[in-house]
Scaffold this active site. Structure first.
Site: not given
Length: 629
Positions: A192, A348, A350, A352
């Site tokens: 992340s 962010d 990734d 999510d």
């Protein structure tokens, strides 16, 4: 090595484009081809090395090896980070050594593959054939080497592996859902928003992300597996054959998002390009989110000139890819104003999580993003419950209630918040939105998946709908009635013990606070509760018949005094990422947070002697000065 036929050229990267400064910036080469080359070369050699059984050693050396193996097994267990696995993958962090090694990753991936096969066998009541597992990663520098370990582990477990290359976390889950793929499970390699030196793993099956207890089981298996192998008892010596299929899932996922936008807007004049006339700036932070610009927005007719940091770069040279990061938000706000854009988007690493900027340059993240999504969802589903973590403001609760909704405050941790929403729906409480203040947001309509891109899709649809209805205001107008707290502070206390004991010590500190509040030792402090969703004892303990396992200890308390009445709240919790304790507080009166901090220091930390276990210097400094400077 058995290889699949070469994949069709990826459509992720178009021709070069201009950046916000007008300079031509070429997009990188196809990441699928690059990662395949890196993975193929060392794979067979890695498997042969792993299959080598250590030769006999003396009694003393053997005892030393056993102790060393057990310590390494415990290191693997400590890699668990709630519902994820995270660790240091590259040298470069002061005071932290590499613990997410290829050996650890291989053992974890193999254990996950075995766990999936066992779960599917139990569900079908028959032995499973080959289990199909997809795998994606973000652009971190450690990705190619650790990808080899993931593929090795899944192969040893007997899984068929489908390599998505550069991907997003939500896409990994969606690869188990979209009919033309429908894999049995998926792994995403990402850490992340954490530094480039970190990496990690997230796990999915068709029912969603794994919870903390399931990941604990997998890490425990991996630790035992790793320990026995270090002692020379694990591998049989055979090298499994590898069948790896390269798949371009991200193009299918982008098409899925485009279809949703087109169908729900149903533009009366240009159905296929409903974003014509809209300017949208995307800041991907050099993570995996650039696809949303060229493969979603551009194809729907949006003008995305001036977008930032779209090209993947595992060093993240411009800023931390994080919608909570001040630099990320500042740059995006400036770009929106410069381009006179209708919307700015911050992803962010990734994807999510996300945050947005409205046409006036106002940042919409944290409570403001939750309020925006609540306004949209409550228009579609009047009276629904909204679940958030317990760091949200009293003003947000009032905002949701004013629109006919119900607000459930729950434990910090995106998996906790999402699982609570799933549980409420199962128990007959209609719950369409689950969001954490960090930007994780999940919707019932989208498989309870925290998908930053899907959340932005909802906002874009609302933006276009408002314009088609004749409104001249932007999406920021939907939250103009939300009040900001007068004071809001976050402090940290480092745990003064070895990392392997930090979780236990952190739990002791948090539980001691709860006991002191219950015994009335902190005057005017009372554990918060949320009766609408059966949560008591400081928004932590489920009081219904199906309580969720506690992955980290945390409590929220209401704070009042004789003069002002209830004026704020405080939450204290274990961090699931680092060996420290986080303290969040808000107050509606000037100096309220300083007063709360002083009480915490004098009547709890010092009175209980806890300064021996935690570093209270930040708490003490704020209690003295009322400033974080």
């Amino acid at each position: 090595m058995v290889m699949a036929a070469p994949a069709a050229p990826s459509t992720l990267y178009p021709t070069p484009r201009c950046n916000s400064s007008g300079n031509i910036v070429p997009f990188p080469a196809n990441p699928f081809k690059r990662s395949a080359t890196l993975l193929d070369r060392p794979f067979r050699q890695a498997l042969r090395l792993a299959a080598t059984v250590p030769q006999a050693v003396s009694g003393t050396d053997q005892q030393t090896n056993v102790l060393s193996a057990n310590e390494e097994g415990d290191t693997i267990r400590r890699l668990q980070n709630g519902s994820d696995v995270r660790g240091v993958a590259l040298e470069g962090e002061k005071g932290r050594s590499v613990d997410l090694t290829p050996q650890a990753v291989e053992a974890i991936a193999e254990s996950f593959g075995e766990w999936v096969m066992e779960s599917l066998t139990r569900e079908s009541e028959q032995e499973m054939a080959k289990v199909r597992v997809s795998f994606g990663r973000d652009p971190r520098l450690s990705g190619p080497a650790l990808s080899t370990a993931v593929l090795a582990g899944l192969s040893r477990a007997g899984c068929l592996v489908f390599d998505m290359g550069l991907a997003t976390t939500p896409a990994c889950f969606m690869s188990t859902v979209l009919p033309q793929f429908a894999y049995d499970a998926s792994i995403m390699m990402t850490a992340s928003h954490l530094p480039y030196t970190r990496n990690g793993l997230k796990f999915f099956t068709r029912r969603g992300g794994l919870n903390a207890s399931e990941v604990e089981d997998i890490c425990d298996r991996a630790a035992r597996k790793h320990t026995t192998r270090r002692m020379g008892l694990g591998y049989s010596g055979s090298v499994p054959s590898l069948t790896r299929n390269n798949v371009d899932f991200m193009s299918a996922y982008a098409e899925h998002l485009r279809t949703i936008i087109k169908e729900r807007i149903n533009h009366p004049h240009h159905y296929d390009t409903p974003l014509e006339g809209f300017k949208v700036v995307v800041n991907a932070g050099n993570g995996s989110g650039g696809f949303f610009t060229w493969n979603v927005l551009d194809k729907l007719g949006a003008d995305t000139f001036g977008s930032l940091h779209l090209e993947p770069d595992g060093m993240f040279p411009n800023h931390i890819p994080n919608p909570e990061d001040r630099t990320a938000m500042s740059l995006t706000r400036a770009a929106v104003l410069e381009q006179q854009a209708d919307l700015g988007i911050v992803f962010d690493t990734d994807v999510d999580r996300s945050g947005v900027v409205d046409s006036t340059g106002a940042a919409i993240n944290g409570d403001r993003l939750i309020a925006l999504m609540a306004a949209i969802v409550l228009r579609e589903h009047p009276g629904t419950t909204v679940v958030t973590d317990a760091r949200t403001s009293v003003a947000l609760t009032e905002f949701i209630a004013a629109r006919g909704g119900h607000h459930c405050l729950y434990r910090v941790g995106y998996r906790n918040v999402i699982d609570k929403g799933i549980q409420l729906n199962r128990d007959g409480v209609e719950t369409h939105l689950m969001m954490e203040t960090t930007g994780h947001g999940a919707l019932k309509e989208n498989h309870f998946l925290d998908d930053g891109a899907y959340m932005v899709v909802k906002i874009i649809i609302e933006m276009v709908r408002m314009k088609l209805m004749g409104s001249s205001e932007g999406i920021g107008s939907l939250i103009k009635e939300l009040k900001d707290p007068l004071e809001s502070v976050e402090l940290r206390m480092n745990i003064l013990t070895q990392p392997k004991h930090a979780k236990q010590k952190g739990a002791e500190v948090v539980e001691t606070l709860k006991q002191n509040i219950e015994e009335g030792r902190l005057r005017g402090w009372h554990l918060d509760a949320c009766g609408d969703c059966w949560v008591s004892d400081g928004c932590l303990v489920d009081s219904n018949d199906t309580p969720v396992d506690i992955d980290a200890h945390m409590y929220r308390a209401r704070v009042s005094d004789e003069v002002h009445g209830q004026h704020g709240w405080i939450q204290i919790r274990q961090s699931v990422h680092n060996p420290n304790i986080a303290i969040n507080m808000q107050s509606s009166m000037v100096g309220g947070c300083q007063a709360i901090t002083t009480t915490l220091r004098d009547e709890f930390l010092l009175a209980s002697g806890l300064e021996e276990f935690v570093d209270i210097s930040q708490v003490d400094a704020y209690a003295r000065s009322g400033s974080l400077g």
